[in-house]
Design a protein around this motif. Structure first.
Motif, PDB file in Angstrom:
ATOM      1  N   ALA A  71       0.832  -1.210   0.000  1.00  0.00           N
ATOM      2  CA  ALA A  71       0.000   0.000   0.000  1.00  0.00           C
ATOM      3  C   ALA A  71       0.866   1.259   0.000  1.00  0.00           C
ATOM      4  CB  ALA A  71      -0.924  -0.005   1.214  1.00  0.00           C
ATOM      5  N   ALA A  72       1.899   1.263   0.832  1.00  0.00           N
ATOM      6  CA  ALA A  72       2.778   2.445   0.898  1.00  0.00           C
ATOM      7  C   ALA A  72       3.453   2.677  -0.449  1.00  0.00           C
ATOM      8  CB  ALA A  72       3.819   2.267   1.999  1.00  0.00           C
ATOM      9  N   LEU A  73       3.974   1.619  -1.054  1.00  0.00           N
ATOM     10  CA  LEU A  73       4.634   1.758  -2.349  1.00  0.00           C
ATOM     11  C   LEU A  73       3.653   2.204  -3.433  1.00  0.00           C
ATOM     12  CD1 LEU A  73       7.019  -1.334  -2.292  1.00  0.00           C
ATOM     13  CD2 LEU A  73       7.633   1.090  -2.112  1.00  0.00           C
ATOM     14  N   THR A  74       2.427   1.689  -3.376  1.00  0.00           N
ATOM     15  CA  THR A  74       1.412   2.082  -4.351  1.00  0.00           C
ATOM     16  C   THR A  74       1.101   3.571  -4.233  1.00  0.00           C
ATOM     17  OG1 THR A  74       0.444  -0.127  -4.369  1.00  0.00           O
ATOM     18  CG2 THR A  74      -0.961   1.670  -5.121  1.00  0.00           C
ATOM     19  N   HIS A  75       0.957   4.052  -3.003  1.00  0.00           N
ATOM     20  CA  HIS A  75       0.673   5.483  -2.811  1.00  0.00           C
ATOM     21  C   HIS A  75       1.855   6.353  -3.231  1.00  0.00           C
ATOM     22  CE1 HIS A  75      -3.325   5.614  -1.033  1.00  0.00           C
ATOM     23  NE2 HIS A  75      -3.022   4.481  -0.426  1.00  0.00           N
ATOM     24  N   LEU A  76       3.073   5.877  -2.984  1.00  0.00           N
ATOM     25  CA  LEU A  76       4.251   6.671  -3.351  1.00  0.00           C
ATOM     26  C   LEU A  76       4.513   6.670  -4.853  1.00  0.00           C
ATOM     27  CD1 LEU A  76       6.737   5.717  -0.505  1.00  0.00           C
ATOM     28  CD2 LEU A  76       5.935   8.014  -1.036  1.00  0.00           C
ATOM     29  N   VAL A  77       4.437   5.495  -5.479  1.00  0.00           N
ATOM     30  CA  VAL A  77       4.871   5.351  -6.870  1.00  0.00           C
ATOM     31  C   VAL A  77       3.737   5.543  -7.872  1.00  0.00           C
ATOM     32  CG1 VAL A  77       5.912   3.737  -8.514  1.00  0.00           C
ATOM     33  CG2 VAL A  77       6.757   3.832  -6.167  1.00  0.00           C
ATOM     34  N   GLY A  86      -1.184   9.304   0.852  1.00  0.00           N
ATOM     35  CA  GLY A  86      -1.787   8.125   1.448  1.00  0.00           C
ATOM     36  C   GLY A  86      -0.790   7.113   1.974  1.00  0.00           C
ATOM     37  N   TRP A  87       0.490   7.350   1.801  1.00  0.00           N
ATOM     38  CA  TRP A  87       1.526   6.429   2.259  1.00  0.00           C
ATOM     39  C   TRP A  87       1.770   6.543   3.765  1.00  0.00           C
ATOM     40  CZ3 TRP A  87       5.624   8.723   4.659  1.00  0.00           C
ATOM     41  CH2 TRP A  87       5.816  10.082   4.421  1.00  0.00           C
ATOM     42  N   VAL A  88       1.308   7.606   4.405  1.00  0.00           N
ATOM     43  CA  VAL A  88       1.639   7.857   5.809  1.00  0.00           C
ATOM     44  C   VAL A  88       1.069   6.768   6.722  1.00  0.00           C
ATOM     45  CG1 VAL A  88       1.414   9.467   7.733  1.00  0.00           C
ATOM     46  CG2 VAL A  88       1.846  10.338   5.417  1.00  0.00           C
ATOM     47  N   LEU A  89      -0.226   6.486   6.632  1.00  0.00           N
ATOM     48  CA  LEU A  89      -0.822   5.452   7.481  1.00  0.00           C
ATOM     49  C   LEU A  89      -0.186   4.086   7.247  1.00  0.00           C
ATOM     50  CD1 LEU A  89      -2.814   4.524   9.634  1.00  0.00           C
ATOM     51  CD2 LEU A  89      -4.538   4.297   7.817  1.00  0.00           C
ATOM     52  N   PRO A  90       0.018   3.655   5.998  1.00  0.00           N
ATOM     53  CA  PRO A  90       0.693   2.375   5.808  1.00  0.00           C
ATOM     54  C   PRO A  90       2.079   2.314   6.458  1.00  0.00           C
ATOM     55  CG  PRO A  90      -0.379   2.998   3.775  1.00  0.00           C
ATOM     56  CD  PRO A  90      -0.509   4.168   4.721  1.00  0.00           C
ATOM     57  N   VAL A  91       2.840   3.400   6.423  1.00  0.00           N
ATOM     58  CA  VAL A  91       4.165   3.384   7.050  1.00  0.00           C
ATOM     59  C   VAL A  91       4.037   3.218   8.564  1.00  0.00           C
ATOM     60  CG1 VAL A  91       6.215   4.791   7.539  1.00  0.00           C
ATOM     61  CG2 VAL A  91       5.348   4.615   5.196  1.00  0.00           C
TER      62      VAL A  91
END
Length: 140
Positions: A92-98, A104-109
């Motif tokens: 999820a984090a990679l999807t939001h970043l890339v 949206g990467w903040v919560l996954p991290v």
């Protein structure tokens, strides 16, 4: 009668409390998010449309989050479930970043850190799963 390999090493009270706090937080968040994905909440539909992989991925991730949310509440499975959920939120984090290139990467991290900590705390249970399962199957 418990076999010696079925007994797990003692854990301090503080780590046990931290583990249960992480388990309850993780279960609540992942059950809510998994339900939202499977139930088709509009924000999740839009997010997965923007990813471009199709809505099947929303269902797949939702079911994985529901299973992991249940799994973290079962002490013997909590470490394994937390490890699986860590992989889901790394994706999820990679999807939001890339792909989505949004915040949206903040919560996954944050969830990577929390579920990673839970997986580490419950590592003894995870390591004992193969022998535990062999004992259940009578092949020990």
């Amino acid at each position: 009668m418990a076999r010696s390999e079925d007994t797990l090493p003692a854990r301090g009270t503080a780590l046990t409390v931290v583990s249960w706090v992480l388990q309850v937080i993780g279960a609540g968040l992942f059950l809510l998010m998994g339900f939202g994905k499977v139930a088709g909440w509009p924000d999740f539909i839009t997010t997965f449309e923007n990813i471009g992989a199709g809505q099947w991925l929303r269902y797949f991730v939702g079911v994985a989050e529901l299973a992991g949310g249940i799994g973290v509440l079962i002490p013997r499975l909590a470490g394994l479930a937390a490890s699986g959920l860590t992989l889901v939120v790394v994706g999820a984090a990679l999807t939001h970043l890339v792909i989505l290139q949004d915040s949206g990467w903040v919560l996954p991290v944050v969830l990577i850190v929390l579920m990673g900590a839970l997986a580490w705390i419950r590592r003894a249970e995870t390591a004992s799963l193969p022998s535990y399962l062999r004992g259940l199957l009578g092949r020990g």
